[in-house]
Design a protein around this motif. Structure first.
Motif, PDB file in Angstrom:
ATOM      1  N   THR A 232       0.837  -1.204   0.000  1.00  0.00           N
ATOM      2  CA  THR A 232       0.000   0.000   0.000  1.00  0.00           C
ATOM      3  C   THR A 232       0.868   1.249   0.000  1.00  0.00           C
ATOM      4  OG1 THR A 232      -1.730  -1.177   1.208  1.00  0.00           O
ATOM      5  CG2 THR A 232      -1.818   1.233   1.251  1.00  0.00           C
ATOM      6  N   ILE A 233       1.862   1.271   0.873  1.00  0.00           N
ATOM      7  CA  ILE A 233       2.768   2.423   0.940  1.00  0.00           C
ATOM      8  C   ILE A 233       3.565   2.549  -0.364  1.00  0.00           C
ATOM      9  CG2 ILE A 233       4.714   3.446   2.194  1.00  0.00           C
ATOM     10  CD1 ILE A 233       1.996   3.353   3.736  1.00  0.00           C
TER      11      ILE A 233
ATOM     12  N   ALA B  79       0.774  10.631   5.949  1.00  0.00           N
ATOM     13  CA  ALA B  79       0.308  11.819   5.223  1.00  0.00           C
ATOM     14  C   ALA B  79       1.343  12.297   4.205  1.00  0.00           C
ATOM     15  CB  ALA B  79      -0.067  12.928   6.190  1.00  0.00           C
ATOM     16  N   ILE B  80       1.717  11.398   3.323  1.00  0.00           N
ATOM     17  CA  ILE B  80       2.716  11.699   2.307  1.00  0.00           C
ATOM     18  C   ILE B  80       2.050  12.449   1.155  1.00  0.00           C
ATOM     19  CG2 ILE B  80       4.321  10.663   0.654  1.00  0.00           C
ATOM     20  CD1 ILE B  80       4.329   8.186   2.532  1.00  0.00           C
TER      21      ILE B  80
ATOM     22  N   ILE C 118       3.997   5.724  -2.881  1.00  0.00           N
ATOM     23  CA  ILE C 118       5.325   6.245  -3.206  1.00  0.00           C
ATOM     24  C   ILE C 118       5.522   6.273  -4.723  1.00  0.00           C
ATOM     25  CG2 ILE C 118       7.802   5.814  -2.927  1.00  0.00           C
ATOM     26  CD1 ILE C 118       6.712   6.577  -0.268  1.00  0.00           C
ATOM     27  N   VAL C 119       5.072   5.230  -5.408  1.00  0.00           N
ATOM     28  CA  VAL C 119       5.173   5.191  -6.879  1.00  0.00           C
ATOM     29  C   VAL C 119       4.380   6.335  -7.492  1.00  0.00           C
ATOM     30  CG1 VAL C 119       4.424   3.894  -8.927  1.00  0.00           C
ATOM     31  CG2 VAL C 119       5.668   2.729  -7.117  1.00  0.00           C
ATOM     32  N   SER C 120       3.175   6.582  -6.989  1.00  0.00           N
ATOM     33  CA  SER C 120       2.354   7.652  -7.552  1.00  0.00           C
ATOM     34  C   SER C 120       2.966   9.028  -7.313  1.00  0.00           C
ATOM     35  CB  SER C 120       0.927   7.604  -6.983  1.00  0.00           C
ATOM     36  OG  SER C 120       0.909   8.026  -5.636  1.00  0.00           O
TER      37      SER C 120
ATOM     38  N   GLY D  70      -2.428  -0.915   6.191  1.00  0.00           N
ATOM     39  CA  GLY D  70      -1.772  -0.091   5.177  1.00  0.00           C
ATOM     40  C   GLY D  70      -2.469   1.253   5.002  1.00  0.00           C
ATOM     41  N   MET D  71      -3.800   1.239   5.021  1.00  0.00           N
ATOM     42  CA  MET D  71      -4.546   2.494   4.910  1.00  0.00           C
ATOM     43  C   MET D  71      -4.321   3.378   6.133  1.00  0.00           C
ATOM     44  SD  MET D  71      -7.997   0.979   3.102  1.00  0.00           S
ATOM     45  CE  MET D  71      -9.047   2.088   3.933  1.00  0.00           C
ATOM     46  N   LEU D  72      -4.284   2.772   7.320  1.00  0.00           N
ATOM     47  CA  LEU D  72      -4.003   3.546   8.536  1.00  0.00           C
ATOM     48  C   LEU D  72      -2.603   4.153   8.488  1.00  0.00           C
ATOM     49  CD1 LEU D  72      -5.451   1.314  11.416  1.00  0.00           C
ATOM     50  CD2 LEU D  72      -6.415   3.425  10.487  1.00  0.00           C
TER      51      LEU D  72
END
Length: 187
Positions: free
Chosen positions: A25-26, A89-90, A30-32, A81-83
């Motif tokens: 999820t993270i 808050a990237i 990060i990719v986006s 992953g959502m939490l």
């Protein structure tokens, strides 16, 4: 032996799935954001953990508890992953506020907190409106929402992720309480 097969092994698979799905999820976030260094590193660990968990499943095909642990770990990993993503808050956001109300006090409050504000006079369906744009770090989202709530609670607003922003006006990051204390001691 049964203790390991029906309790410890499924627990390990469950934890492994939580880890690999949370990392995934993270990684997607990060990719986006275009981080070309951290995303592949996270991907490496995500897949390594997945292969280890899957290897245990394949070695224990007759153990239905492992299947439940695998699926449960996947579900829990999505949630965790959502939490994590919410807590980290990237990223950067564009905050668009549309209001019919006078924006002088709202804009002043935003300026006072260090935000760059772009105001545009526009025409809505029924009357003239003001459109305010703010680019901000995601960690500041709640602060801006509370300023809007205080000065114009009926304002319509939208929030969107943006990949990159530069040359804007952003609030100065204040050091944490701990860092401020350390800085005082050094003086």
């Amino acid at each position: 032996m049964e203790w390991y097969t029906y309790v410890i092994l499924p627990a390990l698979i469950f934890v492994a799935r939580i880890l690999d799905v949370s990392i995934g999820t993270i990684r997607i976030i990060i990719v986006s954001r275009g981080n070309r260094v951290l995303a592949p590193l996270l991907g490496f660990f995500e897949v390594l953990i997945w292969i280890l968990a899957m290897g245990e499943i394949l070695q224990n095909l007759d153990n239905w508890v492992c299947y439940i642990a695998y699926a449960g770990g996947f579900a829990a990993g999505n949630y965790i992953g959502m939490l994590l993503e919410e807590r980290l808050a990237i990223g950067t956001l564009v905050f668009r506020i549309i209001t019919q109300k006078d924006t002088t006090a709202l804009v002043s409050a935003l300026y006072k907190e260090g935000y760059g504000v772009t105001e545009i006079d526009a025409k809505g369906k029924f009357s003239k409106v003001n459109v305010i744009y703010i680019i901000l770090k995601r960690k500041k989202l709640q602060q801006v929402q509370s300023i809007i709530q205080q000065y114009n609670p009926s304002a319509f607003y939208t929030v969107e992720d943006i990949r990159n922003a530069q040359y804007g006006v952003f609030p100065v990051n204040r050091p944490s309480t701990f860092r401020r204390r350390i800085l005082k001691i050094k003086r």
